[in-house]
Design a protein around this motif. Structure first.
Motif, mmCIF file in Angstrom:
data_model
loop_
_atom_site.group_PDB
_atom_site.id
_atom_site.type_symbol
_atom_site.label_atom_id
_atom_site.label_comp_id
_atom_site.label_asym_id
_atom_site.label_seq_id
_atom_site.Cartn_x
_atom_site.Cartn_y
_atom_site.Cartn_z
ATOM 1 N N ALA A 95 0.837 -1.204 0.000
ATOM 2 C CA ALA A 95 0.000 0.000 0.000
ATOM 3 C C ALA A 95 0.872 1.255 0.000
ATOM 4 O O ALA A 95 0.561 2.241 -0.679
ATOM 5 C CB ALA A 95 -0.928 -0.005 1.214
ATOM 6 N N MET A 96 1.964 1.233 0.770
ATOM 7 C CA MET A 96 2.870 2.381 0.782
ATOM 8 C C MET A 96 3.446 2.638 -0.604
ATOM 9 O O MET A 96 3.556 3.793 -1.049
ATOM 10 C CB MET A 96 4.009 2.132 1.775
ATOM 11 N N ARG A 97 3.824 1.575 -1.280
ATOM 12 C CA ARG A 97 4.417 1.722 -2.613
ATOM 13 C C ARG A 97 3.439 2.395 -3.571
ATOM 14 O O ARG A 97 3.815 3.290 -4.351
ATOM 15 C CB ARG A 97 4.834 0.352 -3.140
ATOM 16 N N ALA A 98 2.175 2.009 -3.527
ATOM 17 C CA ALA A 98 1.176 2.626 -4.402
ATOM 18 C C ALA A 98 0.987 4.104 -4.069
ATOM 19 O O ALA A 98 0.826 4.939 -4.966
ATOM 20 C CB ALA A 98 -0.149 1.871 -4.285
ATOM 21 N N LEU A 99 1.001 4.449 -2.777
ATOM 22 C CA LEU A 99 0.831 5.846 -2.382
ATOM 23 C C LEU A 99 2.040 6.682 -2.781
ATOM 24 O O LEU A 99 1.896 7.839 -3.203
ATOM 25 C CB LEU A 99 0.596 5.932 -0.872
ATOM 26 N N VAL A 100 3.241 6.117 -2.642
ATOM 27 C CA VAL A 100 4.455 6.842 -3.032
ATOM 28 C C VAL A 100 4.448 7.126 -4.528
ATOM 29 O O VAL A 100 4.889 8.200 -4.977
ATOM 30 C CB VAL A 100 5.698 6.037 -2.617
ATOM 31 N N GLU A 101 3.951 6.189 -5.318
ATOM 32 C CA GLU A 101 3.860 6.409 -6.763
ATOM 33 C C GLU A 101 2.903 7.542 -7.110
ATOM 34 O O GLU A 101 2.982 8.117 -8.191
ATOM 35 C CB GLU A 101 3.421 5.114 -7.451
ATOM 36 N N GLN A 102 1.994 7.873 -6.187
ATOM 37 C CA GLN A 102 1.091 9.005 -6.366
ATOM 38 C C GLN A 102 1.638 10.289 -5.734
ATOM 39 O O GLN A 102 0.909 11.260 -5.577
ATOM 40 C CB GLN A 102 -0.273 8.681 -5.746
ATOM 41 N N ASP A 103 2.936 10.264 -5.354
ATOM 42 C CA ASP A 103 3.607 11.416 -4.738
ATOM 43 C C ASP A 103 2.983 11.804 -3.400
ATOM 44 O O ASP A 103 2.923 12.991 -3.045
ATOM 45 C CB ASP A 103 3.604 12.630 -5.679
ATOM 46 N N ARG A 104 2.529 10.827 -2.640
ATOM 47 C CA ARG A 104 1.960 11.081 -1.323
ATOM 48 C C ARG A 104 2.953 10.660 -0.255
ATOM 49 O O ARG A 104 3.740 9.732 -0.438
ATOM 50 C CB ARG A 104 0.625 10.351 -1.162
ATOM 51 N N GLN A 105 2.902 11.332 0.890
ATOM 52 C CA GLN A 105 3.847 11.103 1.963
ATOM 53 C C GLN A 105 3.398 9.950 2.867
ATOM 54 O O GLN A 105 2.217 9.771 3.137
ATOM 55 C CB GLN A 105 3.996 12.371 2.820
ATOM 56 N N ILE A 106 4.393 9.190 3.353
ATOM 57 C CA ILE A 106 4.178 8.167 4.363
ATOM 58 C C ILE A 106 4.822 8.674 5.653
ATOM 59 O O ILE A 106 6.021 8.974 5.679
ATOM 60 C CB ILE A 106 4.794 6.818 3.966
ATOM 61 N N VAL A 107 4.045 8.779 6.715
ATOM 62 C CA VAL A 107 4.543 9.293 7.992
ATOM 63 C C VAL A 107 4.476 8.166 9.013
ATOM 64 O O VAL A 107 3.423 7.546 9.202
ATOM 65 C CB VAL A 107 3.731 10.508 8.475
ATOM 66 N N VAL A 108 5.612 7.895 9.682
ATOM 67 C CA VAL A 108 5.668 6.872 10.723
ATOM 68 C C VAL A 108 6.046 7.562 12.030
ATOM 69 O O VAL A 108 6.938 8.411 12.070
ATOM 70 C CB VAL A 108 6.662 5.753 10.368
ATOM 71 N N VAL A 109 5.349 7.196 13.094
ATOM 72 C CA VAL A 109 5.530 7.831 14.402
ATOM 73 C C VAL A 109 6.015 6.793 15.414
ATOM 74 O O VAL A 109 5.322 5.805 15.678
ATOM 75 C CB VAL A 109 4.213 8.463 14.900
ATOM 76 N N GLY A 110 7.215 7.023 15.954
ATOM 77 C CA GLY A 110 7.715 6.213 17.054
ATOM 78 C C GLY A 110 7.951 4.760 16.767
ATOM 79 O O GLY A 110 7.648 3.921 17.643
ATOM 80 N N PRO A 111 8.531 4.372 15.607
ATOM 81 C CA PRO A 111 8.845 2.951 15.432
ATOM 82 C C PRO A 111 9.912 2.526 16.436
ATOM 83 O O PRO A 111 10.854 3.273 16.698
ATOM 84 C CB PRO A 111 9.368 2.879 13.989
ATOM 85 N N PRO A 112 9.781 1.327 17.038
ATOM 86 C CA PRO A 112 10.766 0.895 18.033
ATOM 87 C C PRO A 112 12.187 0.820 17.492
ATOM 88 O O PRO A 112 13.146 0.957 18.247
ATOM 89 C CB PRO A 112 10.262 -0.481 18.465
#
Length: 280
Positions: A95-112
């Motif tokens: 899903a992230m890959r498809a969103l990145v191809e649409q020039d959309r940002q992926i934000v991750v908060v506090g990964p261990p």
């Protein structure tokens, strides 16, 4: 005297003032709800009709079981697992890959653990579209997650909230109704016994044959039975795995069958080779 009812679309339906006449008219012409109202009605014996958009998970088997056919937008999704940082990226990367191809940002908060950028590239996620919010304290994770949901600036928001309480999840769900992208919360498996305001909850674990095992704990629709098997070979291993190593379960089963005893009796009762029985 007749009463005229009208929807927003301007269609007028006369309603007789006499009770008997109204019942006859109801049987003759069933009421049709406007499309926006009809889309918001969920019938418990079927998967919920999406009121908002969804983002495909990238797994056809999983999409077929998710209401709307993907990760829901304007809503929370909880994914529970026993150990953090072992399968998050493999589940969400399509899903992230498809969103990145649409020039959309992926934000991750506090990964261990810090995101491994070379591994993300192998999964097709461009790190230039990844925003990592490095916060470790529970109160900071919660605050950052809420502010990012309210800002509605991410194509997908992924947050690790192992210590979130029920009322805090409820507040995030209210905020998420104004967010255009999926909001994924990673929580421990022990939270499965707790009530949650998240409309969609999943439990995820590893399978033996490089697959992810998913069980839907909560969704708008009938209960989900069993587990879904999602093929998910880690990035970089697909091209080097031999046919035997592609199915470790077969190797384990073959070894187990060789280890099983095929003769009746205990080995301890047998005499060692080359030694005659003692005479009395």
């Amino acid at each position: 005297m007749a009463i005229s009812l009208s929807w927003a679309g301007g269609v007028h339906t006369p309603l007789a003032s006499q009770p008997g006449a109204s019942r006859v008219g109801a049987h003759r012409r069933p009421m049709v709800l406007p499309p926006d109202v009809e889309s918001a009605v969920w019938r418990g014996d079927s998967l919920g009709t999406p009121v908002t958009s969804t983002v495909s998970s990238g797994f056809l088997v999983l999409d077929a079981e998710l209401p709307g056919g993907g990760w829901p937008c304007r809503s929370l999704t909880e994914v529970l697992q026993v150990q953090p940082t072992v399968l998050e990226w493999r589940l969400l990367a399509p899903a992230m890959r498809a969103l990145v191809e649409q020039d959309r940002q992926i934000v991750v908060v506090g990964p261990p653990k810090a995101p491994h950028l070379p591994g993300l590239r192998q999964l097709g996620v461009d790190e230039r579209r990844l925003v990592w919010v490095d916060v470790q304290k529970p109160v900071e994770r919660l605050w950052a997650t809420e502010q990012l949901i309210k800002s509605n600036a991410a194509g997908m928001l992924v947050s690790w909230l192992p210590q979130a309480r029920q009322e805090q999840i409820r507040r995030l769900q209210v905020c998420a109704q104004g967010c255009d992208g999926p909001v994924i919360l990673w929580r421990p498996a022990a939270a499965a016994d707790e009530a949650s305001a998240a409309p969609l909850r999943l439990r995820a674990r590893f399978g033996v044959d490089w697959e992810l095992r998913i069980h839907l704990l909560k969704r708008k629709g009938p209960p989900h039975e069993g587990e879904l098997a999602l093929p998910s070979v880690p990035g970089g291993l697909q091209d080097i795995l031999t046919p035997r190593l592609s199915h470790p379960s077969r190797l384990i089963a073959a070894r187990h069958s060789r280890d099983l005893p095929h003769a009746v009796g205990s080995p301890s009762s047998r005499q060692p080779a080359g030694r005659a029985p003692a005479s009395h």
